[in-house]
Motif scaffolding. Structure first.
Motif, PDB file in Angstrom:
ATOM      1  N   UNK A 138      48.493  32.224  41.013  1.00 29.96           N
ATOM      2  CA  UNK A 138      47.313  32.658  41.741  1.00 29.96           C
ATOM      3  C   UNK A 138      46.600  31.432  42.308  1.00 29.96           C
ATOM      4  N   UNK A 139      46.158  31.507  43.555  1.00 31.21           N
ATOM      5  CA  UNK A 139      45.456  30.371  44.154  1.00 31.21           C
ATOM      6  C   UNK A 139      44.027  30.254  43.636  1.00 31.21           C
ATOM      7  N   UNK A 140      43.487  29.069  43.791  1.00 29.96           N
ATOM      8  CA  UNK A 140      42.106  28.802  43.405  1.00 29.96           C
ATOM      9  C   UNK A 140      41.269  28.769  44.674  1.00 29.96           C
ATOM     10  N   UNK A 141      40.213  29.566  44.706  1.00 32.78           N
ATOM     11  CA  UNK A 141      39.310  29.623  45.855  1.00 32.78           C
ATOM     12  C   UNK A 141      37.990  28.982  45.484  1.00 32.78           C
ATOM     13  N   UNK A 142      37.360  28.328  46.459  1.00 30.66           N
ATOM     14  CA  UNK A 142      36.058  27.706  46.250  1.00 30.66           C
ATOM     15  C   UNK A 142      35.000  28.499  47.000  1.00 30.66           C
ATOM     16  N   UNK A 143      33.866  28.700  46.343  1.00 30.51           N
ATOM     17  CA  UNK A 143      32.745  29.432  46.934  1.00 30.51           C
ATOM     18  C   UNK A 143      31.469  28.623  46.762  1.00 30.51           C
ATOM     19  N   UNK A 144      30.526  28.808  47.700  1.00 27.79           N
ATOM     20  CA  UNK A 144      29.221  28.166  47.623  1.00 27.79           C
ATOM     21  C   UNK A 144      28.191  29.147  48.183  1.00 27.79           C
TER      22      UNK A 144
ATOM     23  N   UNK B  70      41.889  33.816  41.909  1.00 24.90           N
ATOM     24  CA  UNK B  70      41.990  35.225  42.301  1.00 24.90           C
ATOM     25  C   UNK B  70      43.351  35.494  42.939  1.00 24.90           C
ATOM     26  N   UNK B  71      43.852  36.713  42.812  1.00 26.96           N
ATOM     27  CA  UNK B  71      45.096  37.070  43.491  1.00 26.96           C
ATOM     28  C   UNK B  71      44.916  37.006  45.012  1.00 26.96           C
ATOM     29  N   UNK B  72      45.991  36.753  45.715  1.00 29.40           N
ATOM     30  CA  UNK B  72      45.957  36.608  47.167  1.00 29.40           C
ATOM     31  C   UNK B  72      45.561  37.909  47.856  1.00 29.40           C
ATOM     32  N   UNK B  73      45.973  39.044  47.302  1.00 28.94           N
ATOM     33  CA  UNK B  73      45.722  40.321  47.973  1.00 28.94           C
ATOM     34  C   UNK B  73      44.296  40.843  47.805  1.00 28.94           C
ATOM     35  N   UNK B  74      43.464  40.192  47.014  1.00 31.80           N
ATOM     36  CA  UNK B  74      42.074  40.628  46.851  1.00 31.80           C
ATOM     37  C   UNK B  74      41.200  40.065  47.961  1.00 31.80           C
ATOM     38  N   UNK B  75      40.187  40.818  48.345  1.00 31.80           N
ATOM     39  CA  UNK B  75      39.240  40.365  49.367  1.00 31.80           C
ATOM     40  C   UNK B  75      38.386  39.227  48.812  1.00 31.80           C
ATOM     41  N   UNK B  76      37.912  38.322  49.681  1.00 31.44           N
ATOM     42  CA  UNK B  76      37.063  37.227  49.185  1.00 31.44           C
ATOM     43  C   UNK B  76      35.742  37.753  48.630  1.00 31.44           C
ATOM     44  N   UNK B  77      35.170  36.987  47.718  1.00 29.63           N
ATOM     45  CA  UNK B  77      33.879  37.363  47.132  1.00 29.63           C
ATOM     46  C   UNK B  77      32.800  37.367  48.195  1.00 29.63           C
ATOM     47  N   UNK B  78      31.854  38.276  48.070  1.00 33.17           N
ATOM     48  CA  UNK B  78      30.708  38.312  48.968  1.00 33.17           C
ATOM     49  C   UNK B  78      29.423  37.969  48.224  1.00 33.17           C
ATOM     50  N   UNK B  79      29.418  38.149  46.887  1.00 32.37           N
ATOM     51  CA  UNK B  79      28.233  37.881  46.075  1.00 32.37           C
ATOM     52  C   UNK B  79      28.609  37.039  44.867  1.00 32.37           C
ATOM     53  N   UNK B  80      27.676  36.228  44.424  1.00 34.25           N
ATOM     54  CA  UNK B  80      27.866  35.404  43.226  1.00 34.25           C
ATOM     55  C   UNK B  80      27.981  36.325  42.014  1.00 34.25           C
ATOM     56  N   UNK B  81      28.946  36.081  41.125  1.00 35.00           N
ATOM     57  CA  UNK B  81      29.084  36.931  39.935  1.00 35.00           C
ATOM     58  C   UNK B  81      27.874  36.866  38.997  1.00 35.00           C
ATOM     59  N   UNK B  82      27.090  35.773  39.026  1.00 40.66           N
ATOM     60  CA  UNK B  82      25.941  35.641  38.129  1.00 40.66           C
ATOM     61  C   UNK B  82      24.638  36.161  38.730  1.00 40.66           C
ATOM     62  N   UNK B  83      24.289  35.672  39.917  1.00 46.40           N
ATOM     63  CA  UNK B  83      22.973  36.013  40.474  1.00 46.40           C
ATOM     64  C   UNK B  83      23.030  37.091  41.550  1.00 46.40           C
ATOM     65  N   UNK B  84      24.215  37.489  41.968  1.00 44.00           N
ATOM     66  CA  UNK B  84      24.426  38.560  42.968  1.00 44.00           C
ATOM     67  C   UNK B  84      23.880  38.225  44.357  1.00 44.00           C
TER      68      UNK B  84
END
Length: 86
Positions: A1-7, A29-43
């Motif tokens: 699974x690749x590693x994605x960076x978010x800010x 995250x798996x490649x077939x999942x959509x990128x995150x739109x919200x932070x898992x902690x603060x939303x």
């Protein structure tokens, strides 16, 4: 699974980001999942960061014999638009 960076989309604004997403975080995250739109902690909204690709470095330039041993055809320029096979 690749590693994605978010800010965070607003890292300077403490009301729109937590200390984790303000600095950025990595997520596996798996490649077939959509990128995150919200932070898992603060939303709050986050964006995916394009990071540099890890490529191996070549210690020395390849010689003609190295290129031939690797199966490449080596050409040398003779005139404008004219090449000769070595």
């Amino acid at each position: 699974m690749p590693i994605y960076e978010y800010v965070s989309e607003a890292p300077e604004d403490p009301e729109r980001s937590c200390r984790i997403c303000a600095r950025g975080f990595e997520l596996r995250r798996p490649v077939d999942r959509a990128p995150l739109e919200k932070c898992p902690l603060c939303k709050h909204p986050v964006k995916k960061v394009i990071s540099r690709v890890n490529t191996p470095k070549i210690a020395k330039p390849l010689s003609v014999s190295d290129a031939k041993a690797a199966g490449f055809t080596v050409l040398e320029r003779r005139d404008k638009g004219v090449y000769e096979k070595l």
